[in-house]
Structures are given as C-alpha cells and as structure tokens.
Scaffold this motif. Structure first.
Motif, PDB file in Angstrom:
ATOM      1  N   VAL A  46      44.073  42.980  41.206  1.00 27.64           N
ATOM      2  CA  VAL A  46      42.671  43.319  40.998  1.00 27.64           C
ATOM      3  C   VAL A  46      41.957  42.147  40.325  1.00 27.64           C
ATOM      4  O   VAL A  46      42.486  41.556  39.374  1.00 27.64           O
ATOM      5  CB  VAL A  46      42.546  44.587  40.125  1.00 27.64           C
ATOM      6  N   ALA A  47      40.774  41.822  40.833  1.00 30.46           N
ATOM      7  CA  ALA A  47      39.985  40.729  40.247  1.00 30.46           C
ATOM      8  C   ALA A  47      39.463  41.167  38.888  1.00 30.46           C
ATOM      9  O   ALA A  47      38.814  42.204  38.776  1.00 30.46           O
ATOM     10  CB  ALA A  47      38.820  40.369  41.161  1.00 30.46           C
ATOM     11  N   CYS A  48      39.740  40.378  37.843  1.00 33.00           N
ATOM     12  CA  CYS A  48      39.169  40.704  36.540  1.00 33.00           C
ATOM     13  C   CYS A  48      38.049  39.735  36.171  1.00 33.00           C
ATOM     14  O   CYS A  48      37.448  39.865  35.120  1.00 33.00           O
ATOM     15  CB  CYS A  48      40.239  40.798  35.460  1.00 33.00           C
ATOM     16  N   ARG A  49      37.782  38.788  37.052  1.00 33.17           N
ATOM     17  CA  ARG A  49      36.579  37.965  36.917  1.00 33.17           C
ATOM     18  C   ARG A  49      36.022  37.710  38.315  1.00 33.17           C
ATOM     19  O   ARG A  49      36.787  37.688  39.284  1.00 33.17           O
ATOM     20  CB  ARG A  49      36.910  36.651  36.223  1.00 33.17           C
ATOM     21  N   VAL A  53      34.379  41.614  40.429  1.00 36.06           N
ATOM     22  CA  VAL A  53      35.329  42.255  39.511  1.00 36.06           C
ATOM     23  C   VAL A  53      35.646  43.667  40.001  1.00 36.06           C
ATOM     24  O   VAL A  53      34.752  44.406  40.418  1.00 36.06           O
ATOM     25  CB  VAL A  53      34.736  42.317  38.081  1.00 36.06           C
ATOM     26  N   GLY A  54      36.922  44.005  39.987  1.00 32.24           N
ATOM     27  CA  GLY A  54      37.330  45.350  40.408  1.00 32.24           C
ATOM     28  C   GLY A  54      37.816  45.417  41.834  1.00 32.24           C
ATOM     29  O   GLY A  54      38.423  46.402  42.240  1.00 32.24           O
ATOM     30  N   HIS A  55      37.532  44.359  42.628  1.00 30.55           N
ATOM     31  CA  HIS A  55      38.006  44.340  44.016  1.00 30.55           C
ATOM     32  C   HIS A  55      39.459  43.862  44.070  1.00 30.55           C
ATOM     33  O   HIS A  55      39.956  43.246  43.145  1.00 30.55           O
ATOM     34  CB  HIS A  55      37.093  43.461  44.871  1.00 30.55           C
ATOM     35  N   SER A  71      33.731  49.449  37.269  1.00 28.16           N
ATOM     36  CA  SER A  71      34.934  48.924  37.915  1.00 28.16           C
ATOM     37  C   SER A  71      35.948  48.371  36.926  1.00 28.16           C
ATOM     38  O   SER A  71      37.082  48.100  37.281  1.00 28.16           O
ATOM     39  CB  SER A  71      34.545  47.840  38.922  1.00 28.16           C
ATOM     40  N   THR A  72      35.558  48.194  35.654  1.00 31.47           N
ATOM     41  CA  THR A  72      36.526  47.712  34.670  1.00 31.47           C
ATOM     42  C   THR A  72      37.299  48.857  34.006  1.00 31.47           C
ATOM     43  O   THR A  72      38.356  48.635  33.417  1.00 31.47           O
ATOM     44  CB  THR A  72      35.829  46.901  33.549  1.00 31.47           C
ATOM     45  N   ILE A 117      40.931  49.314  34.718  1.00 30.99           N
ATOM     46  CA  ILE A 117      41.768  48.141  34.481  1.00 30.99           C
ATOM     47  C   ILE A 117      42.069  47.966  33.000  1.00 30.99           C
ATOM     48  O   ILE A 117      43.122  47.484  32.621  1.00 30.99           O
ATOM     49  CB  ILE A 117      41.069  46.864  35.019  1.00 30.99           C
ATOM     50  N   GLY A 150      31.919  48.775  43.888  1.00 25.01           N
ATOM     51  CA  GLY A 150      32.681  48.310  42.732  1.00 25.01           C
ATOM     52  C   GLY A 150      34.125  47.970  43.057  1.00 25.01           C
ATOM     53  O   GLY A 150      34.890  47.625  42.170  1.00 25.01           O
ATOM     54  N   GLY A 151      34.505  48.114  44.328  1.00 20.61           N
ATOM     55  CA  GLY A 151      35.843  47.696  44.733  1.00 20.61           C
ATOM     56  C   GLY A 151      36.817  48.835  44.951  1.00 20.61           C
ATOM     57  O   GLY A 151      37.952  48.604  45.365  1.00 20.61           O
ATOM     58  N   LEU A 166      40.587  41.610  30.265  1.00 24.49           N
ATOM     59  CA  LEU A 166      40.176  40.893  31.469  1.00 24.49           C
ATOM     60  C   LEU A 166      40.276  39.380  31.291  1.00 24.49           C
ATOM     61  O   LEU A 166      40.453  38.648  32.249  1.00 24.49           O
ATOM     62  CB  LEU A 166      38.727  41.250  31.839  1.00 24.49           C
TER      63      LEU A 166
END
Lengths: 121, 415
Positions: free
Chosen positions: A18-21, A44-46, B172-173, B176, B250-251, B363
């Motif tokens: 998961v992309a965090c940036r 982010v999130g993808h 979306s965070t 995570i 948002g993914g 992150l």
C-alpha cells in the motif's frame, strides 16, 4: 530484502503493498530488491502487486482475502478496479444476486478527493 | 481520587514497565470501579432538555448532561439510559422530567438508588415551571456533588477496564495506521484481562469468514456472521449497501478490503461473544457490539452519527473509548473519556490540539505499529490516572440517544 519506504506491507502474508506517500507515473519502486517503474500516479492508500500475480489469484491485504485478480498482474503494477474483483456474496443474497457489488459509477470524477468520505463512521 | 499520574508517563514510554504502576479508581456500592466521578443531569424527554441543560451548566466538567428526547416509550432507550445512569464513571444522577412523558422515571430512579448511587428527580410541572425547577435543580446538584465526593477509591488493574473502539471520519490512511495500532492496544488489553468491545457490524460486511475463524466457538462464529448478514440487509434496504465512490478514489477496491480496514481495530484476539447496547460483557476478552436494530428499518439510520455509537459502547460499560479518525473528528463524550488516534499525518498537523495520538508517523517510517500501539496503552494509563484527554480538556461532552428496536429485550451474551 528491502522495499521502498513509500510502500507498506501490512501483514507478512500480503501479496500487495500500500502506498503511504503519493507517487507519480515514472517513479521507480523498490520491491524485495527488484526495481519497477510505476505506469500510473499512485495516491496514498492505493495498492500495487508485491509479486507477479496470476489471473484468479486471491489478493491478501492485512493478511485477509480482499478479492481475486481478474487478469494477470505483474509485480509493481497498480491493483484496483480494473484487475481486482470482490468475491463477497452477502448471505441474504445467495441464490439470486451478483457478487461484484461495486457500483457502476466506480470513480468519483467530480473531485480529486482521495479520502474515503464515508458517512458510516 | 488521588492523582497518581505523573509526568514521567507522559513521554513516549513503552508499556513494558507498567506492572509497577499503581492505578486507582472510584469504588461503587455495586462493586464496579470507575475512572471518573461524574454527576449526570438527565432529561427524560426533549421538553425537559432546556431546564436540565440550565441545571447542568456550571464550571464543573464532572456535571454532565445526558438524556432521551422521545416522548413515546422505547425499550432500547430505556435500557441504554439506565445502563448509563449506573455506569462506573457515574456517582449519581439528577433526573429531570416534564411530567407527562412516557419514560418511567421512578423505575430509573429506583435502579440508580439500588446500585448505591445518589439519585433525585424533579418534575417541572410539579415544581412550578422553568425558573423554580432550575433553582431547585442547581441546589440538588450541590447536594449530589457533596455526596459523590465521598466515593472511596480503590486499586484498579487493567483487568478492571472495559474499553471500546470506534472509527469516524475515516480516510485512506485509517486502515494503514490508526486502526491496526488500536488493534495492537486491544491485543495488549485483552492479554491483561480487560474487556474490549468493537462494533458496527455494517463495517464488517465481507469479514464473516474472519469472524468465524476468530470466534471462541463454532456456534458463536455463526451468530457473528448472522449479525453481519442482518447489517448487510439493513443497510441495503436503506440504500447504503456496498462501497462509496470516495472509498474507491481512496484506493479501496472491494467491500472486503474496506471492511478489513475497520475490522483491524479489533486486533487479533479470540472473540468471546456478541452483545447489544446496554449489555455488559460477561467476562474478560473481546466482544462484538451489534448496534443494528432487528426487523425492518423503522427509525431510519442505525447510527445517525458517531456519537450514537460512542453512547452505546459506554452503555456496555466502556470506561474509555479509542476513537480513530483520518479526516479529523473532534468529538468527545459525556461519561467516558475519548482518546483520539489520528491516522493521517496531514490531519494531525492541521488539528494537533484535538489529537491525543499521532499514528500517521507510521506512514513516514517514524514509528512502527507496535510503537504506536504501546503509545496508545500509555495514553490509556494516563487517562485512567486522571489526566484529561484532549477532548475532555476542550469541554467535549457530546451525547445522543434515539429510538431503536431489538427483538431481545434481555439479549443473551453468547460466550
């Protein structure tokens, strides 16, 4: 083996990252010591494939199955609506309805909002 | 209560050294232990709301306003309000009635007194109206405060705690950072013998197999899956099924994926049972709170906003709430402190005064999930020790209770 700090593996069993940036098309990604080039912008999130995935393979995130690939997805490629399908079938719908419960209008074109915006907590 | 919190626990300590900590709480006559000593002013119908608010308005954050606006009776609201009035964080209650509403004031007052707590009531129509009821109410609150000030304190362990979790303003965070970090804290709490509650079966659609695997018994596994099915049907009837366009942008790709993100708050412990609003977990461990009404939708949305779910968690005995947010919710609550865990580092930069924990550091590789989980545990210990959470310090005391129907008037806790 090392992986790009901009990507996070949420569980050791996961086959997606998961992309965090935010990342841009053309950015180079390091995944388990191999280098891949992003072909799309990645907010982010993808997610991207953590390794080569065959068509019909179960995708795991947080250690849990989140759907199956509809095509082969090479490592480093964007995993989203175009190549990942839900396998969820609500128990009360068994015997009549479809399992791909994604709305037809799949991308919100009216906004660049990358957040969820859900009203249910 | 002796404040045993000290500044050394304020910094980023790990939780490994907390075995030598001495925590204390307020001992109630019914044997329950609270981490706050609040006095509730309770309106029993919307018509009594203004008078109750005027009585509760004073420069004392322990005098708090809660109530039920409906005039027509509702078993769910009755059960939830009763559970709140005998909550361990509550030392006493002043009930404010208009006089012609349906709520059974005497039964509630009796329940509060039977629990050993201070209780008085005022009926506006009998007291002579607004002005005299407010005056009388203010002096009764003085009396109540002097009574509950004598509440004895007692040693309190993590195993005495009930902790609830909820997410609101997710983005979306959330899946995570903040949600799995709360899951880590939940695992620590359950291992310490605490009772932990996660909720909102509507956010677990697609997680049925995981719930089955984590259930203490196969029978409970089927019950948990059935509760999710009920939620799926309810939300679909309301046109709220599936996953929203904003989620996809948002993914998030599938409903399973969306739900897994919310489910992460529950950690990895065995699920011991399912409870309904107003019901206490009957033993230590992890419980699912089902907030979705039974039957066909009758009163609209199962949850009008996050606050209704927070109220329901507190009605299940939660001493404090772990609230994860991405976009930035600011709410707190009456009765129990809310610890805000911020998932998104940009949100944290914008709203630092509202966020107790900055989980978004994950992150940027500045903290691991385990480290943020330990930080949440430190916040819990500081909060139990008497330090106000940021929402408490800012005066947040949101409260909302509406109508619902659950088939089981006395729901059984499946364990």
């Amino acid at each position: 083996m090392s992986t790009d700090a901009r990507l996070i593996r949420l569980h050791p069993d996961d086959n997606c990252l998961v992309a965090c940036r935010p990342m841009r098309a053309g950015d180079r990604l390091l995944i388990d010591d191999a280098i891949f080039e992003l072909d799309v912008d990645l907010p982010v999130g993808h997610k991207v494939a953590a390794r080569d995935l065959v068509a019909g393979e179960t995708v795991r995130k947080c250690g849990a199955a989140i759907g199956r690939t509809s095509t082969a997805v090479p490592a480093g490629k964007h995993l989203h609506l175009h190549n990942l399908r839900s396998t969820y079938l609500a128990a009360h719908l068994v015997g009549g309805a479809q399992s791909d419960r994604v709305p037809k209008n799949t991308v919100d074109t009216t906004t660049n909002n990358t957040t969820d915006g859900s009203s249910v907590s | 209560m002796t404040t045993i919190y000290d500044e050394q626990h304020d910094s980023a300590h790990t939780t490994s050294g907390r075995s030598d900590l001495t925590l204390s709480g307020y001992l109630r006559s019914d044997g329950r232990k609270g981490i706050r000593n609040n006095l509730l002013v309770v309106y029993l119908v919307e018509c009594a709301h203004h008078v109750a608010r005027a009585i509760a308005s004073r420069d004392d954050p322990t005098v708090q306003l809660v109530g039920f606006p409906g005039c027509y009776p509702n078993d769910y609201a009755d059960r939830v309000l009763t559970a709140l009035c005998v909550h361990p964080n509550v030392g006493g209650c002043l009930l404010v009635s208009l006089g012609c509403e349906s709520f059974d004031r005497q039964k509630l007052q009796e329940a509060v007194r039977t629990s050993g707590r201070w209780a008085e009531s005022l009926v506006i129509q009998e007291e002579g109206g607004t002005k005299t009821t407010i005056e009388r109410g203010r002096s009764l609150v003085d009396v109540g405060l002097s009574v509950i000030a004598t509440a004895p304190t007692v040693a309190l362990e993590l195993s005495d705690l009930v902790v609830g979790t909820i997410c609101g303003g997710s983005d979306s965070t959330s899946a995570i950072t903040a949600n799995p970090a709360v899951g880590k804290a939940f695992d620590t709490l359950v291992a310490s013998g605490a009772r932990c509650i996660f909720e909102e079966t509507g956010e677990l659609i697609g997680c049925e197999d995981h719930l089955r695997e984590r259930a203490a018994t196969p029978e409970l596994g089927e019950e948990l899956a059935g509760r999710v099915t009920k939620a799926a049907r309810y939300y679909e009837t309301l046109g709220h099924a599936s996953i929203a366009p904003g989620n996809l942008a948002g993914g998030l790709t599938t409903i399973e994926e969306k739900s897994i993100g919310a489910y992460a708050k529950s950690g990895s412990s065995t699920i011991q049972g399912v409870i309904e609003p107003g019901e206490l977990p009957r033993g230590p461990g992890l419980f699912l709170l089902d907030v979705v009404p039974d039957g066909e939708p009758r009163y609209g949305w199962p949850n009008i906003n996050d606050t209704t779910e927070i109220v329901e968690l507190i009605a299940c005995g939660a001493h404090l709430i772990l609230f994860t947010t991405g976009r930035g919710s600011v709410v707190g609550s009456a009765i129990s402190p809310v610890i805000k865990v911020c998932a998104n580092p940009d949100t944290y930069k914008k709203m630092p005064d509202d966020m107790d924990v900055d989980a978004g550091r994950i992150l940027y590789g500045e903290a691991t999930l385990d480290e943020v989980g330990a930080e949440i545990m430190d916040q819990i210990i500081a909060t139990v020790s008497g330090r106000p959470t940021l929402s408490e310090a800012l005066g947040h005391q949101e409260f909302q209770l509406g109508y619902k129907v659950f088939r089981s008037a006395e729901p059984g806790c499946l364990a």
